[in-house]
Design an enzyme around this catalytic site. Sequence first.
Site, PDB file in Angstrom:
ATOM      1  N   THR A  35       0.832  -1.210   0.000  1.00 22.66           N
ATOM      2  CA  THR A  35       0.000   0.000   0.000  1.00 22.66           C
ATOM      3  C   THR A  35       0.867   1.261   0.000  1.00 22.66           C
ATOM      4  O   THR A  35       0.404   2.317  -0.405  1.00 22.66           O
ATOM      5  CB  THR A  35      -0.909   0.024   1.247  1.00 22.66           C
ATOM      6  N   ALA A 122      15.319 -11.841   4.775  1.00 32.04           N
ATOM      7  CA  ALA A 122      14.186 -12.377   5.537  1.00 32.04           C
ATOM      8  C   ALA A 122      12.999 -11.422   5.513  1.00 32.04           C
ATOM      9  O   ALA A 122      11.965 -11.682   6.112  1.00 32.04           O
ATOM     10  CB  ALA A 122      14.612 -12.660   6.973  1.00 32.04           C
ATOM     11  N   SER A 125      13.964  -5.750   6.166  1.00 27.19           N
ATOM     12  CA  SER A 125      14.454  -4.458   5.685  1.00 27.19           C
ATOM     13  C   SER A 125      15.824  -4.080   6.214  1.00 27.19           C
ATOM     14  O   SER A 125      16.034  -2.969   6.719  1.00 27.19           O
ATOM     15  CB  SER A 125      13.466  -3.344   6.017  1.00 27.19           C
ATOM     16  N   ASP A 171       9.611   1.140   4.956  1.00 22.11           N
ATOM     17  CA  ASP A 171      10.702   0.499   5.701  1.00 22.11           C
ATOM     18  C   ASP A 171      11.582   1.523   6.414  1.00 22.11           C
ATOM     19  O   ASP A 171      11.899   1.385   7.596  1.00 22.11           O
ATOM     20  CB  ASP A 171      11.562  -0.352   4.754  1.00 22.11           C
ATOM     21  N   TYR A 221       8.230  -7.118  -7.976  1.00 22.88           N
ATOM     22  CA  TYR A 221       7.813  -5.943  -7.201  1.00 22.88           C
ATOM     23  C   TYR A 221       7.576  -4.764  -8.144  1.00 22.88           C
ATOM     24  O   TYR A 221       6.538  -4.095  -8.087  1.00 22.88           O
ATOM     25  CB  TYR A 221       8.916  -5.604  -6.189  1.00 22.88           C
TER      26      TYR A 221
HETATM   27  C1  GLA Z   1       9.033  -4.031   0.553  1.00 23.72           C
HETATM   28  C2  GLA Z   1       9.214  -2.561   0.219  1.00 23.72           C
HETATM   29  C3  GLA Z   1       8.209  -1.695   0.981  1.00 23.72           C
HETATM   30  C4  GLA Z   1       6.784  -2.214   0.813  1.00 23.72           C
HETATM   31  C5  GLA Z   1       6.717  -3.716   1.033  1.00 23.72           C
HETATM   32  C6  GLA Z   1       5.377  -4.289   0.696  1.00 23.72           C
HETATM   33  O1  GLA Z   1       9.358  -4.286   1.874  1.00 23.72           O
HETATM   34  O2  GLA Z   1      10.519  -2.160   0.526  1.00 23.72           O
HETATM   35  O3  GLA Z   1       8.310  -0.359   0.559  1.00 23.72           O
HETATM   36  O4  GLA Z   1       6.262  -1.862  -0.436  1.00 23.72           O
HETATM   37  O5  GLA Z   1       7.689  -4.417   0.287  1.00 23.72           O
HETATM   38  O6  GLA Z   1       4.416  -3.803   1.544  1.00 23.72           O
END
Ligand code: GLA
Length: 382
Positions: A35, A122, A125, A171, A221
Amino acid sequence: MNRGAISELFERRFNQIPEIIVRAPGRINLIGEHTDYNNGFVLPAAIGQSVWVAVSRNKGSDHHFYAENYDAWFKTGELTPVTDTGLRWANYPLGALDELRNEGYETGGLNMVIGGDVPPGAGLSSSAALISAVIVAVDGLIGAGLSRPHMARLAQGAENNFVGMQCGIMDMFASLLGKRDHVLRLDCRNLDYVYSPFPDDEYRLLLLDSGVKHQLVDSEYNTRRKECEAGVEILRRYHPETGSLRDVTPEMVRAHAGAMPENVYKRCLFVTGENNRVQAVCEALENGNMDLVGELMYQSHDGLRDLYEVCVEETNFLTASMRGIATGARQMGGGFGGCTINLVKKSVPEEAIQGVASAYFERFGIKMRVLPVEISEGAHIL
Ligand code: GLA
């Protein structure tokens, strides 16, 4: 890792005392997946597992980085172009320094030691934590006085512009603005945020690491992002005021199903539903209705699996196996493996989790790692 350990490591590597030491945490996300880059809502938190950096200026113009976890050195000037070195970890601090320099924040050459315990791959982040750590360190070194939301924008820029990952802002925002024992509801449209206490007297959060990481994740992604943008384009024909999926409801998506390719339709339906779920979870947290929080987490997983199509057999198995054990469970992060996040009553016995680990091993031959989560403070100088 702690202050003493990284300081000692820095002295050994550089024969110098670090000017600044920063700890920047990894993150979990209770709900609100995919989102953030759609201007929507997310509900992350910073965790105990953290990246640590120790930094000093070196009076030259080259940067010298040492990554303890890889026992690897990187020196600018030695390797060009940097994105092809295979030393992906070095791109994160370089990207952070690049964004800072673009705004006029110059440091001169830096010596840096990087350490910590955020497991890479994992979905916690580690990259956002490293970039955030470097930005906080430079801000402290040169006294730039940047606000945390501004730092988060710079950190996102480092990933988008330098590393080439078109991620959203969740993140780094969580790593930079996390608060102990709280989840953070972030509105990615305007970066407004509020904290909600997590009821850790009765519940805990557990990450189950599937041990699976598909290489696909970055390309898929970026594809998902494009599909969402395509959906916005189509919806704009009927609702010209639509700026992003944030302005769209699931009902609007359903009403125009016939105008969209099926994959675009599914992605839009997921994102609009997920935004509603984040808001519903916030309300449920306020009312202490943890059963509802959990149910919405399971629904989020179903959507990630069936509509957003970013799940894998392994995380589907883990989530299904936790039904009846966890109050809520779902795949967390970008997708295609990584960890599931589980909301578990403290009264649930360890054996129940071990049972899932055994079944997982039997089915996939992979040892499932259990990572307990402690919701911690965001990045800080030590
Ligand atoms: C990764 C991206 C985030 C977010 C998530 C999915 O972690 O770095 O910015 O988009 O995927 O919610």
